[in-house]
Design a protein around this motif. Structure first.
Motif, short mmCIF file in Angstrom:
data_model
loop_
_atom_site.label_atom_id
_atom_site.label_comp_id
_atom_site.label_asym_id
_atom_site.label_seq_id
_atom_site.Cartn_x
_atom_site.Cartn_y
_atom_site.Cartn_z
N PRO B 32 -43.88 -29.05 -9.07
CA PRO B 32 -44.16 -28.22 -7.90
C PRO B 32 -43.12 -28.50 -6.81
CG PRO B 32 -46.10 -29.51 -8.52
CD PRO B 32 -44.99 -29.97 -9.38
N ASN B 33 -43.00 -27.60 -5.84
CA ASN B 33 -42.04 -27.86 -4.76
C ASN B 33 -42.47 -29.05 -3.90
OD1 ASN B 33 -43.85 -27.04 -2.67
ND2 ASN B 33 -43.35 -24.89 -3.10
N GLU B 34 -41.52 -29.50 -3.11
CA GLU B 34 -41.71 -30.72 -2.32
C GLU B 34 -43.00 -30.70 -1.51
OE1 GLU B 34 -38.02 -32.37 -0.50
OE2 GLU B 34 -39.18 -32.18 1.35
N LEU B 37 -46.03 -30.95 -3.92
CA LEU B 37 -46.09 -32.24 -4.61
C LEU B 37 -46.50 -33.36 -3.64
CD1 LEU B 37 -45.69 -33.60 -7.35
CD2 LEU B 37 -43.30 -33.98 -6.77
N LEU B 48 -42.04 -39.11 -0.33
CA LEU B 48 -41.93 -38.39 -1.59
C LEU B 48 -40.47 -38.33 -2.04
CD1 LEU B 48 -43.60 -36.61 -3.66
CD2 LEU B 48 -42.46 -34.70 -2.56
N ARG B 49 -39.59 -37.99 -1.09
CA ARG B 49 -38.17 -37.89 -1.44
C ARG B 49 -37.62 -39.19 -1.99
NH1 ARG B 49 -36.28 -34.94 3.84
NH2 ARG B 49 -37.24 -32.94 3.33
N GLU B 50 -38.01 -40.29 -1.37
CA GLU B 50 -37.52 -41.58 -1.86
C GLU B 50 -38.07 -41.90 -3.24
OE1 GLU B 50 -36.40 -44.67 0.20
OE2 GLU B 50 -36.84 -44.00 2.24
N VAL B 52 -38.94 -39.71 -5.48
CA VAL B 52 -38.24 -38.83 -6.42
C VAL B 52 -36.87 -39.42 -6.75
CG1 VAL B 52 -37.11 -36.58 -6.65
CG2 VAL B 52 -39.46 -36.71 -5.84
N ARG B 53 -36.18 -39.91 -5.71
CA ARG B 53 -34.87 -40.52 -5.97
C ARG B 53 -34.98 -41.71 -6.91
NH1 ARG B 53 -33.18 -40.78 -0.19
NH2 ARG B 53 -32.72 -38.59 0.18
N VAL B 63 -32.88 -33.58 -10.42
CA VAL B 63 -32.89 -32.57 -9.38
C VAL B 63 -31.78 -31.57 -9.69
CG1 VAL B 63 -32.58 -32.13 -6.92
CG2 VAL B 63 -33.78 -34.18 -7.67
N GLN B 65 -29.78 -28.57 -8.26
CA GLN B 65 -29.61 -28.04 -6.92
C GLN B 65 -29.92 -26.55 -6.79
OE1 GLN B 65 -26.30 -30.12 -5.34
NE2 GLN B 65 -27.22 -29.76 -3.30
N THR B 69 -37.02 -29.67 -8.96
CA THR B 69 -37.06 -30.97 -9.62
C THR B 69 -37.70 -30.80 -11.00
OG1 THR B 69 -37.29 -32.01 -7.47
CG2 THR B 69 -37.87 -33.34 -9.37
#
Lengths: 234, 234
Positions: B32-34, B37, B48-50, B52-53, B63, B65, B69
């Motif tokens: 799902p999108n950020e 999610l 969340l971003r961290e 995911v990284r 990811v 671009q 994701t």
């Protein structure tokens, strides 16, 4: 989601890895502070921080608060390095992991009987005794020690690729399936570990191979009998 | 360095993993999108971003671009899952990896002869032909295909833990040591792969085990002869 910074962070992670390798840093060694390390690998501090985080998540670095950044124990071994958590049928996975143990560990024991140092044999005997004590005290923590026992035998083999591998396989088995439940298997563990220990100590590779094979085959058979019993109940 | 946020990011990574597993997402599926999610796993978007990284660096997510994701190909297999890049003596490492191939792959071939589907056998024959073409064209890329060949045989075995493992071991060998240099070994590769293919196709597990063992033992002997020749030169 943010994909732009990815390749710079990856490059920086690699630079840090190279720094570790070229400076002969090993397990437990401390890295330079953030300011100096950023200079060494020629990036800004925020990029450095992200790269360090990525290496922490790969279990290559660990950050000890108030102290600094260190090279991890079990360097580079991530939690689930072979992607087993994506296999849905964990009973089948456990059987298949036993197949791998069956193929690897008898030879590992034979090599250990040939290559082990006396210090390693002493250390192995300590772990063996701790397992017996914990089983006697009905402690579940004997499983951890059991994994340590098999890992040390693998290290004693002298094969540099083997100890990580055997350790990962045994950890995965313990995570996905409790095959240590019955008392019969606990008794078997004590007897087999003594036999493996004795064979290695008397530097007898053939016997070490045989007793390790019996140990694994017995556990594997117990797994398949549990499976049959469970199928009958359904 | 920043250690405070670590455990929240790790928890979030695990929540995302659970999300993938409970929603039956698999290789190549989109997350799902950020915004959604972050809601699902109940954290802020920067956490969340961290997370995911961190999962990207473990090769669990990728990811793309402008697209989103996704669950990675070869889910969860990191670049160097067994920490081999920390072994300094790469020749010894290669020998030790051959020992593991020697222990695993003959049985893998036998299982493949028993369990392979007809489609897999057809696919294997295609890869075999591509290897022959690339060797004929003196292309180094035959090594990649060679790894694919052995990976597919492992998949055909039906052991769910085997194909990742065999693939990692073969990739590591190709990374650390060029044992494909001599023409003799290239000829051997062609002949052995034909024999392995034929044995699996005729559903003969004993023969498949034998020819795979010959293949690996021959490569291993060539490695040890190269070593002797290099020692003499010194």
């Amino acid at each position: 989601m943010e994909g732009t910074a990815k390749s710079l962070i990856e490059q920086t992670s690699e630079s840090i890895l190279n720094y570790i390798i070229t400076n002969n840093l090993t397990t437990g060694d401390k890295l330079p502070n953030e300011y100096k390390l950023a200079e060494e690998v020629n990036v800004g501090r925020s990029t450095l921080r992200e790269a360090v985080r990525a290496l922490v998540s790969r279990n290559i670095l660990e950050v000890r608060q108030g102290s600094g950044t260190y090279v991890s124990e079990n360097t580079g071994i991530v939690d689930d390095p072979l992607g087993f958590s994506f296999v849905k049928d964990t009973l089948k996975l456990t059987e298949d992991l036993f197949e791998i143990r069956y193929l690897l560990e008898p030879r590992v024991a034979a090599l250990a009987a040939t290559n082990a140092t006396d210090e390693q044999i002493e250390e192995l005997d300590k772990i063996r005794l701790e397992i017996e004590e914990r089983i006697g005290a009905f402690s579940d923590e004997h499983i951890e020690k059991d994994i340590e026992f098999h890992k040390l035998v693998s290290e004693m083999s002298g094969n540099v690729a083997m100890s990580n591998l055997v350790s990962i396989i045994n950890q995965s088995i313990s995570r996905y399936y409790d095959y240590y439940t019955s008392n019969r298997i606990k008794d078997e563990t004590i007897v087999s570990h003594r036999e493996i220990m004795d064979a290695i100590k008397s530097r007898d590779p053939i016997l070490a191979e045989d007793v390790m094979r019996i140990h694994i085959v017995t556990n594997r058979r117990s797994l398949s009998q549990n499976k049959k019993n469970n199928l009958k109940k359904e």
